[in-house]
Design a protein around this motif. Structure first.
Motif, PDB file in Angstrom:
ATOM      1  N   ASP A 115       0.833  -1.211  -0.074  1.00  0.00           N
ATOM      2  CA  ASP A 115       0.064  -0.052  -0.042  1.00  0.00           C
ATOM      3  C   ASP A 115       0.847   1.222  -0.069  1.00  0.00           C
ATOM      4  O   ASP A 115       0.370   2.423  -0.256  1.00  0.00           O
ATOM      5  N   GLU A 116       2.351   1.277   0.135  1.00  0.00           N
ATOM      6  CA  GLU A 116       3.165   2.258   0.139  1.00  0.00           C
ATOM      7  C   GLU A 116       3.816   2.438  -1.133  1.00  0.00           C
ATOM      8  O   GLU A 116       4.636   3.584  -1.400  1.00  0.00           O
ATOM      9  N   ILE A 117       3.467   1.515  -2.109  1.00  0.00           N
ATOM     10  CA  ILE A 117       4.120   1.708  -3.492  1.00  0.00           C
ATOM     11  C   ILE A 117       3.224   2.039  -4.632  1.00  0.00           C
ATOM     12  O   ILE A 117       2.015   1.428  -4.655  1.00  0.00           O
ATOM     13  N   ALA A 118       3.652   2.928  -5.312  1.00  0.00           N
ATOM     14  CA  ALA A 118       2.719   3.502  -6.542  1.00  0.00           C
ATOM     15  C   ALA A 118       3.141   2.831  -7.791  1.00  0.00           C
ATOM     16  O   ALA A 118       2.301   2.768  -8.610  1.00  0.00           O
ATOM     17  N   ALA A 119       4.364   2.229  -7.776  1.00  0.00           N
ATOM     18  CA  ALA A 119       4.805   1.589  -8.994  1.00  0.00           C
ATOM     19  C   ALA A 119       6.364   1.073  -8.972  1.00  0.00           C
ATOM     20  O   ALA A 119       6.886   1.362  -7.910  1.00  0.00           O
ATOM     21  N   ARG A 130      23.495  -5.775 -15.558  1.00  0.00           N
ATOM     22  CA  ARG A 130      23.090  -5.052 -14.550  1.00  0.00           C
ATOM     23  C   ARG A 130      21.264  -5.267 -14.571  1.00  0.00           C
ATOM     24  O   ARG A 130      20.856  -4.818 -15.792  1.00  0.00           O
ATOM     25  N   PHE A 131      20.671  -5.437 -13.546  1.00  0.00           N
ATOM     26  CA  PHE A 131      19.464  -5.536 -13.650  1.00  0.00           C
ATOM     27  C   PHE A 131      18.972  -4.367 -12.560  1.00  0.00           C
ATOM     28  O   PHE A 131      19.313  -4.294 -11.356  1.00  0.00           O
ATOM     29  N   THR A 132      18.101  -3.402 -12.819  1.00  0.00           N
ATOM     30  CA  THR A 132      17.716  -2.237 -11.981  1.00  0.00           C
ATOM     31  C   THR A 132      16.414  -2.219 -11.480  1.00  0.00           C
ATOM     32  O   THR A 132      15.535  -2.708 -12.530  1.00  0.00           O
ATOM     33  N   VAL A 133      15.846  -2.260 -10.384  1.00  0.00           N
ATOM     34  CA  VAL A 133      14.597  -2.088 -10.079  1.00  0.00           C
ATOM     35  C   VAL A 133      14.388  -0.886  -9.275  1.00  0.00           C
ATOM     36  O   VAL A 133      15.135  -0.595  -8.451  1.00  0.00           O
ATOM     37  N   THR A 134      13.402  -0.218  -9.613  1.00  0.00           N
ATOM     38  CA  THR A 134      12.934   1.132  -9.005  1.00  0.00           C
ATOM     39  C   THR A 134      11.595   1.043  -8.177  1.00  0.00           C
ATOM     40  O   THR A 134      10.825   0.637  -8.923  1.00  0.00           O
ATOM     41  N   VAL A 135      11.479   1.200  -7.003  1.00  0.00           N
ATOM     42  CA  VAL A 135      10.089   1.662  -6.317  1.00  0.00           C
ATOM     43  C   VAL A 135       9.868   2.931  -6.010  1.00  0.00           C
ATOM     44  O   VAL A 135      10.612   3.838  -5.674  1.00  0.00           O
ATOM     45  N   HIS A 136       8.711   3.410  -6.716  1.00  0.00           N
ATOM     46  CA  HIS A 136       8.081   4.724  -6.783  1.00  0.00           C
ATOM     47  C   HIS A 136       7.119   4.797  -5.848  1.00  0.00           C
ATOM     48  O   HIS A 136       6.439   3.624  -5.499  1.00  0.00           O
ATOM     49  N   THR A 137       7.056   5.766  -4.907  1.00  0.00           N
ATOM     50  CA  THR A 137       6.249   5.856  -3.983  1.00  0.00           C
ATOM     51  C   THR A 137       5.053   6.997  -4.423  1.00  0.00           C
ATOM     52  O   THR A 137       5.407   7.855  -5.205  1.00  0.00           O
ATOM     53  N   PRO A 138       4.046   7.096  -3.461  1.00  0.00           N
ATOM     54  CA  PRO A 138       3.054   8.115  -3.956  1.00  0.00           C
ATOM     55  C   PRO A 138       3.527   9.480  -3.774  1.00  0.00           C
ATOM     56  O   PRO A 138       2.639  10.559  -4.539  1.00  0.00           O
ATOM     57  N   TRP A 142      11.425   7.932  -5.399  1.00  0.00           N
ATOM     58  CA  TRP A 142      11.881   6.804  -6.205  1.00  0.00           C
ATOM     59  C   TRP A 142      13.161   6.142  -5.568  1.00  0.00           C
ATOM     60  O   TRP A 142      14.103   6.918  -5.093  1.00  0.00           O
ATOM     61  N   TYR A 143      13.352   5.124  -5.451  1.00  0.00           N
ATOM     62  CA  TYR A 143      14.336   4.283  -4.773  1.00  0.00           C
ATOM     63  C   TYR A 143      14.982   2.922  -5.665  1.00  0.00           C
ATOM     64  O   TYR A 143      14.334   1.965  -5.790  1.00  0.00           O
ATOM     65  N   PRO A 144      15.914   3.472  -6.288  1.00  0.00           N
ATOM     66  CA  PRO A 144      16.365   2.325  -7.523  1.00  0.00           C
ATOM     67  C   PRO A 144      17.436   1.578  -6.587  1.00  0.00           C
ATOM     68  O   PRO A 144      18.077   1.848  -5.508  1.00  0.00           O
ATOM     69  N   ILE A 145      17.539   0.369  -7.024  1.00  0.00           N
ATOM     70  CA  ILE A 145      18.728  -0.619  -6.899  1.00  0.00           C
ATOM     71  C   ILE A 145      19.214  -1.508  -7.921  1.00  0.00           C
ATOM     72  O   ILE A 145      18.400  -1.842  -8.806  1.00  0.00           O
TER      73      ILE A 145
END
Length: 174
Positions: A115-119, A130-138, A142-145
């Motif tokens: 429920d804290e994640i927008a995308a 390299r594999f990148t995952v980015t968590v976007h919040t409302p 954004w928090y990439p790794i």
């Protein structure tokens, strides 16, 4: 004659100065040796009754599952049945499951509930591993790794596993 350097500026409070500024960032908390834990609490309603150390562990576990279901929380045993994505290299780790997405890099860690994640965005480098995952919040953060795969074939498998987890748990309507 004194020279003025202009108005005095207040210090900037940001993630670079205060890690608690970043939502979802959690620190390592060591339990106190003197603090009573949940195992010290009596398990019976009768204060005069002595807890049986040979009690059936399955009965206690079933009670915990029933309490979690009644309380609206998903028990860990039920959550383990769904898809889980995990990718790691020597410095970073990504875990996505029924609870949410956890990113960790060296000593830092971020935990995001669904429920804290927008995308959630994933991508692979054009050349390389390299594999990148980015968590976007409302709140538009954004928090990439970035995780380095053992070979390029792992990246395709990781994208498929992550898509399965997102399809199962992520609700885009929220």
């Amino acid at each position: 004659m004194e020279q003025s350097n202009g108005p005095i500026q207040q210090p900037l409070h940001a993630a670079s100065a205060d890690p608690a500024f970043v939502p979802g960032l959690t620190g390592v908390v060591a339990p106190l040796a003197d603090a009573p834990g949940p195992e010290d609490a009596p398990r019976t309603a009768d204060p005069d009754a002595v807890a049986d150390p040979d009690a059936d562990a399955d009965a206690v576990e079933e009670d915990a599952v029933e309490d979690a279901v009644e309380g609206g929380a998903a028990p860990a045993a039920v959550a383990a049945d769904g898809p889980v994505f995990e990718a790691a290299d020597r410095r970073g780790r990504i875990v996505a499951d029924a609870e949410g997405v956890r990113l960790s890099y060296d000593e830092e860690a971020c935990d995001f509930r669904w429920d804290e994640i927008a995308a959630v965005e994933s991508g692979k480098g054009r050349f390389g591993k390299r594999f990148t995952v980015t968590v976007h919040t409302p709140d538009r953060r954004w928090y990439p790794i970035e995780i380095i795969a053992p070979d390029r074939g792992h990246i395709t498998g990781w994208e498929t596993e992550l898509d399965a987890v997102l399809d199962a748990y992520f609700d885009e309507a929220s």
